[in-house]
Scaffold this motif. Structure first.
Motif, short mmCIF file in Angstrom:
data_model
loop_
_atom_site.label_atom_id
_atom_site.label_comp_id
_atom_site.label_asym_id
_atom_site.label_seq_id
_atom_site.Cartn_x
_atom_site.Cartn_y
_atom_site.Cartn_z
N SER A 113 41.99 -11.68 34.21
CA SER A 113 42.59 -10.84 33.26
C SER A 113 41.31 -10.12 32.54
N ASP A 114 41.79 -9.10 31.59
CA ASP A 114 40.96 -8.09 30.97
C ASP A 114 39.81 -9.08 30.18
N ARG A 115 38.56 -8.89 30.09
CA ARG A 115 37.65 -9.71 29.28
C ARG A 115 37.95 -9.37 27.82
N ILE A 116 38.23 -8.18 27.78
CA ILE A 116 38.18 -7.65 26.20
C ILE A 116 39.22 -8.63 25.38
N PRO A 171 32.54 -4.73 36.53
CA PRO A 171 33.22 -5.88 37.08
C PRO A 171 34.90 -5.70 37.37
N THR A 172 35.37 -6.09 37.95
CA THR A 172 36.90 -5.97 38.39
C THR A 172 37.85 -6.25 37.47
N ASP A 173 37.40 -7.20 36.48
CA ASP A 173 38.03 -7.59 35.43
C ASP A 173 37.71 -6.90 34.05
N SER A 174 36.94 -5.83 34.17
CA SER A 174 36.53 -4.80 32.99
C SER A 174 37.73 -4.19 32.55
N HIS A 175 38.00 -3.56 31.41
CA HIS A 175 39.13 -3.03 30.92
C HIS A 175 39.15 -1.53 31.64
N VAL A 176 38.19 -1.23 32.00
CA VAL A 176 38.47 0.22 32.65
C VAL A 176 39.04 0.07 33.94
N ALA A 177 38.56 -1.07 34.66
CA ALA A 177 39.06 -1.37 36.09
C ALA A 177 40.50 -1.71 36.00
N ARG A 225 48.47 -5.89 34.16
CA ARG A 225 47.05 -6.02 34.81
C ARG A 225 46.00 -6.54 33.57
N MET A 226 46.33 -6.16 32.65
CA MET A 226 45.30 -6.64 31.63
C MET A 226 45.62 -8.05 31.13
N VAL A 227 46.85 -8.45 31.00
CA VAL A 227 47.23 -9.67 30.37
C VAL A 227 47.34 -10.81 31.60
N ALA A 265 28.34 -10.97 18.47
CA ALA A 265 27.36 -12.08 19.10
C ALA A 265 26.96 -11.92 20.74
N LEU A 266 27.80 -11.18 21.49
CA LEU A 266 27.75 -10.96 22.90
C LEU A 266 26.38 -10.13 22.95
N PRO A 267 25.67 -10.05 24.06
CA PRO A 267 24.58 -9.23 24.29
C PRO A 267 25.22 -7.95 24.35
N VAL A 268 24.68 -6.65 24.57
CA VAL A 268 25.20 -5.35 24.83
C VAL A 268 25.62 -5.29 26.04
N GLU A 269 24.96 -5.93 27.06
CA GLU A 269 25.31 -5.72 28.59
C GLU A 269 26.39 -6.50 28.50
N ALA A 270 26.85 -7.61 27.98
CA ALA A 270 28.01 -8.42 28.39
C ALA A 270 29.22 -7.49 27.71
N ARG A 271 28.94 -6.68 26.75
CA ARG A 271 30.05 -5.99 26.15
C ARG A 271 30.52 -4.69 26.81
N GLU A 272 29.26 -4.20 27.65
CA GLU A 272 29.41 -3.06 28.32
C GLU A 272 30.43 -3.51 29.78
N HIS A 273 29.85 -4.83 30.25
CA HIS A 273 30.68 -5.40 31.14
C HIS A 273 32.30 -5.61 31.00
N ALA A 274 32.44 -5.69 29.82
CA ALA A 274 33.91 -6.25 29.38
C ALA A 274 34.82 -5.03 29.40
N VAL A 275 33.94 -3.58 28.85
CA VAL A 275 34.72 -2.65 28.75
C VAL A 275 34.42 -1.68 29.87
N GLY A 276 33.51 -1.81 30.83
CA GLY A 276 33.40 -0.92 31.85
C GLY A 276 32.63 0.46 31.71
N ARG A 277 32.05 0.40 30.40
CA ARG A 277 31.36 1.79 29.89
C ARG A 277 29.93 1.36 29.40
N ARG A 278 29.03 2.20 29.49
CA ARG A 278 27.83 2.04 28.70
C ARG A 278 28.13 2.21 27.16
N MET A 279 27.68 1.41 26.24
CA MET A 279 27.80 1.76 24.97
C MET A 279 27.36 2.86 24.23
#
Length: 332
Positions: A279-282, A214-220, A269-271, A188-202
């Motif tokens: 914490s991690d957006r994912i 974002p500094t709270d993205s999974h990759v970061a 760092r995630m939790v 249900a999230l916009p693609v951009e929000a999902r990309e910001h949660a992961v830290g990569r383009r989908m």
């Protein structure tokens, strides 16, 4: 250098993960089986070499002390629960883990059946996950998984124990977790929000720039860089899994490392967040329901394991005359 188990084997299309506990009194049977494991793998894999069947066996901290006498891997310890303000990574039971990989599922299934059959009542399966490779190596969240895995010499350095613990060289620490996803909420999230949660383009799997990410993205949060600029790496062999009947959809995380502290720092760092609370957006749509740490010793170690600990026997008291059935002698 001892021969490692196939922890560096190529990623496959199918996998089975089995977590076992050793039943009380089953230690000797498990110990006796270890030298037979390689033969069981070969007996299944020889008939279908194109499947690339492999098996990695890991041993937990408590089980190690029950199975072997003498030294133990320097950094092996029970997995410790990680708890943040809103999320947690639980610790769950596990004495042994089997990571079985092949091109298709049925060789993994057959190998799992033979191994558990050989161990019989000495062990009990507490978790089983059958993983599958999804569209162009994406997870169920729609992103390519394992993009930043090290390769070649860098992979060996990141994953295999070396001179820092010479008695257990060529071994590897394996941390496993089962994550369940709320796909309805995620999709249900916009693609951009999902990309910001992961830290990569989908679409093309390109990492976002430092300005976009974002500094709270999974990759970061899972990128560990030391003060001297060295990036600490692990090898991920994650697999999607799911059950339509149970409505469960998730990712099974399997992270190999020469130092389990690297993986634990990533999870913390995630939790907890860095800084705490960040914490991690994912984790807003994905929660860990299992967690355990194991050491996967070298293949040479399994072929000739050290002797098992012999439990101390209670001291035997000297028998009395009555115990021996000898009556007292009295002058009459």
């Amino acid at each position: 250098m001892p021969e490692p188990q196939p922890v560096l084997a190529p990623l496959t299309e199918s996998a089975v993960f089995l977590t076992l506990v050793v039943e009380p009194g089953g230690e000797q049977a498990v110990h006796d089986f270890l030298p037979d494991l390689g033969g069981v793998v070969r007996s299944v894999g020889f008939r279908m070499p194109e499947e690339g069947l492999t098996c990695v066996l890991g041993i937990g901290s408590d089980a190690w002390d029950r199975l072997f006498d003498g030294p133990r891997p320097a950094r092996l310890h029970p997995f410790r629960e990680i708890r943040g303000e809103r999320h947690r990574a639980p610790a769950t039971p596990g004495d042994l883990v089997l990571h079985l990989r092949a091109a298709r599922t049925y060789p993994c299934f057959e190998l799992a059946r033979r191994i558990t059959g050989a161990l019989g009542g000495a062990v009990r399966v507490v978790d089983e996950v059958q993983g599958f490779r999804y569209f162009d190596r994406r997870d169920l969240l729609g992103f390519v998984d394992g993009t930043e895995n090290p390769t070649g010499a860098a992979a060996s350095a990141a994953v295999l124990v070396g001179a820092e613990d010479p008695e257990f060289a060529a071994g590897s620490y394996l941390l496993v977790q089962k994550y369940l996803h709320d796909l309805e909420k995620w999709n249900a999230l916009p693609v951009e929000a999902r990309e910001h949660a992961v830290g990569r383009r989908m679409l093309d799997d390109v990492e976002l720039s430092d300005e976009e990410k974002p500094t709270d993205s999974h990759v970061a949060l899972t990128t560990i860089v030391e003060e001297d600029g060295t990036e600490r790496e692990i090898l991920r062999d994650n697999m999607p899994f799911g059950s339509i009947e149970r409505g469960e959809f998730g990712t099974y995380f399997a992270g190999y490392a020469a130092d389990p502290g690297v993986t634990e720092r990533m999870l913390t760092r995630m939790v907890v967040g860095d800084p705490p609370g960040h914490s991690d957006r994912i984790l807003e749509v994905s929660r860990a329901v299992t967690g355990a740490l194991f050491f996967a010793p070298s293949a040479d170690f399994l072929d000739a394991p050290p002797p098992r600990v012999t439990p101390p026997q209670p001291a035997q008291e000297e028998p009395t005359r009555a115990d021996l059935g000898i009556g007292s002698l009295r002058a009459t």
